[in-house]
Motif scaffolding. Sequence first.
Motif, short mmCIF file in Angstrom:
data_model
loop_
_atom_site.label_atom_id
_atom_site.label_comp_id
_atom_site.label_asym_id
_atom_site.label_seq_id
_atom_site.Cartn_x
_atom_site.Cartn_y
_atom_site.Cartn_z
N HIS A 135 0.84 -1.20 0.00
CA HIS A 135 0.00 0.00 0.00
C HIS A 135 0.87 1.25 0.00
O HIS A 135 1.93 1.28 0.64
N PRO A 136 0.43 2.31 -0.70
CA PRO A 136 1.24 3.54 -0.76
C PRO A 136 1.08 4.38 0.50
O PRO A 136 0.04 4.36 1.16
N LEU A 137 2.14 5.12 0.81
CA LEU A 137 2.08 6.16 1.82
C LEU A 137 2.06 7.50 1.10
O LEU A 137 2.68 7.65 0.04
N PRO A 138 1.35 8.49 1.63
CA PRO A 138 1.29 9.80 0.97
C PRO A 138 2.69 10.38 0.80
O PRO A 138 3.55 10.20 1.68
N LEU A 143 1.61 1.24 -6.29
CA LEU A 143 2.88 0.74 -6.82
C LEU A 143 2.61 -0.18 -8.01
O LEU A 143 1.59 -0.88 -8.05
N ASP A 144 3.54 -0.19 -8.97
CA ASP A 144 3.45 -1.16 -10.07
C ASP A 144 4.74 -1.95 -10.14
O ASP A 144 5.79 -1.52 -9.63
N VAL A 429 23.34 9.13 -10.49
CA VAL A 429 22.51 9.85 -9.54
C VAL A 429 21.26 9.01 -9.28
O VAL A 429 20.65 8.47 -10.21
N TYR A 430 20.89 8.91 -8.03
CA TYR A 430 19.78 8.05 -7.64
C TYR A 430 18.60 8.86 -7.14
O TYR A 430 18.76 10.01 -6.71
N GLU A 431 17.45 8.24 -7.17
CA GLU A 431 16.25 8.86 -6.60
C GLU A 431 15.46 7.80 -5.84
O GLU A 431 15.45 6.62 -6.22
N PHE A 432 14.81 8.23 -4.76
CA PHE A 432 13.90 7.35 -4.04
C PHE A 432 12.62 7.20 -4.86
O PHE A 432 12.06 8.19 -5.34
N VAL A 433 12.14 5.97 -4.99
CA VAL A 433 10.90 5.76 -5.75
C VAL A 433 9.88 4.92 -4.98
O VAL A 433 8.76 4.73 -5.46
N LEU A 434 10.24 4.44 -3.81
CA LEU A 434 9.30 3.65 -3.02
C LEU A 434 8.99 4.37 -1.72
O LEU A 434 9.90 4.78 -0.99
N ASN A 435 7.72 4.52 -1.42
CA ASN A 435 7.24 5.01 -0.14
C ASN A 435 5.97 4.23 0.16
O ASN A 435 4.86 4.78 0.18
N HIS A 436 6.16 2.93 0.37
CA HIS A 436 5.04 2.00 0.47
C HIS A 436 5.26 1.05 1.66
O HIS A 436 6.39 0.90 2.13
#
Length: 457
Positions: A135-138, A143-144, A429-436
């Motif tokens: 489940h996603p967090l705001p 998520l896919d 360079v990295y990025e955060f993509v999960l907040n679940h």
Amino acid sequence: MNDTEVRVLVPTGMIGAGFTEESVERGLALGADVIAVDGGSTDSGPHYLGSGTPKTSAAAVARDMRVLLRAAARAGIPVVVGSCGTSGADSGVDWLAGITTGILADDDLPLTVATIHSDQDPAYLKERLAEGAVHPLPPHGPLDATTIDGCVRIVAMMGHEPIEAALRAGADVVLAGRATDTAVAAAFPLMKGLPAGPVWHAAKIVECGGQCTTNPRSGGVLATVDRTGFTIEPLDPAVSCTPTSVAAHMLYETADPFRMREPAGTLDVTHAVYEAVDDRVVRVEGSVFEPAEQHTIKLEGARISGYETMSFTGIRDPHILANIEEWAALLAKLLTDRVHQTLGLGDGDYDFDVRLYGHNAILGALDPATGPAREVGVMLLVRAADQATATAVAKIANPLMLHLPTPDMPYLPSLAFATSPAETERGAVYEFVLNHVVDTADPSAMFRTEIRRAHDA
């Protein structure tokens, strides 16, 4: 230690940040039952998770660990380190385990070490996703599977349960992967049966060591947790805890100053009372913990978003500084035009960011400052799908960042590059993509624990 209280020694906010040996000795003299310290967080961005590397130096971490391991062996108490190697990735756990093994061998310390790994298998996560258990967090949306596959590395954030299990299994040293900052300090007193409300609240207050004191640079603190509350005392006799300094830490890194979610439930400090015991020690009572109907584990994942090249120049020309935003807009326009002319690149092939340090680089349009600055540093960050392209764009910007005048200037100004060469390749360079979060029936199921007994070393 008795059955009614546990003393948690937190020597610093992060292993490798340093502390005095005297402060640890004072904590032992005050009766510490466990040493708990954080090893990292997401504060420093996604690079450390994506690359699997620590932000701290091995020498600094080894120095701190040696002090703590010697103290723990002498006192017969455990050491718990969470989020090893900054991100809590398996590579970080193994890195700190290697440092620890070397210290134990050098100092002939017969301690049993548990490592808890938290890297996640994408295939497993996609199975849970298909089951509807993710489940996603705001502010994230659903998520896919593509996002999961695109991550270089994914970790799960453990609560206290895997750490407690390792302690129950006889570990003298627990080196945990990604963990909540509070779980590191909460695991031992929870294992001893103390109430969750005081335990989690105390753990939150001590998570950053001396930050809850009148001198955040002083080092560590000692929390004494009992059945009705807890006390906080600095390890430096010259420093104090006050009701304000302790209560203020509930404002740190929380969306709600009264409620904080852990995997197992929610800490509620709405009715907590903070009182000075004396001029150095604070007593807190009234904290409660609400168990969650569904235990959840948070995911953190990082992916490569491109490759970056940086250039930095300094401006002192008063006319440019008086028109700095117009100058920055001109730089952006000319750079875009020249990149298209020389490299044939357009929108989507690359991007760049111009940051004006000394003007509004941090707050942007929210900056309340008015009037020209005395000097401004201009940071250009170019990002592209490959390093060569990013550097090529930055090189095209070089003459602009060295001599670009405003349209009304009758001369070419000389600006000052901070480095030679002016372009610094920063690599991936990295990025955060999960907040679940993932629903879990077993709080330890997503983590893997290995225990190396002292007699097997």
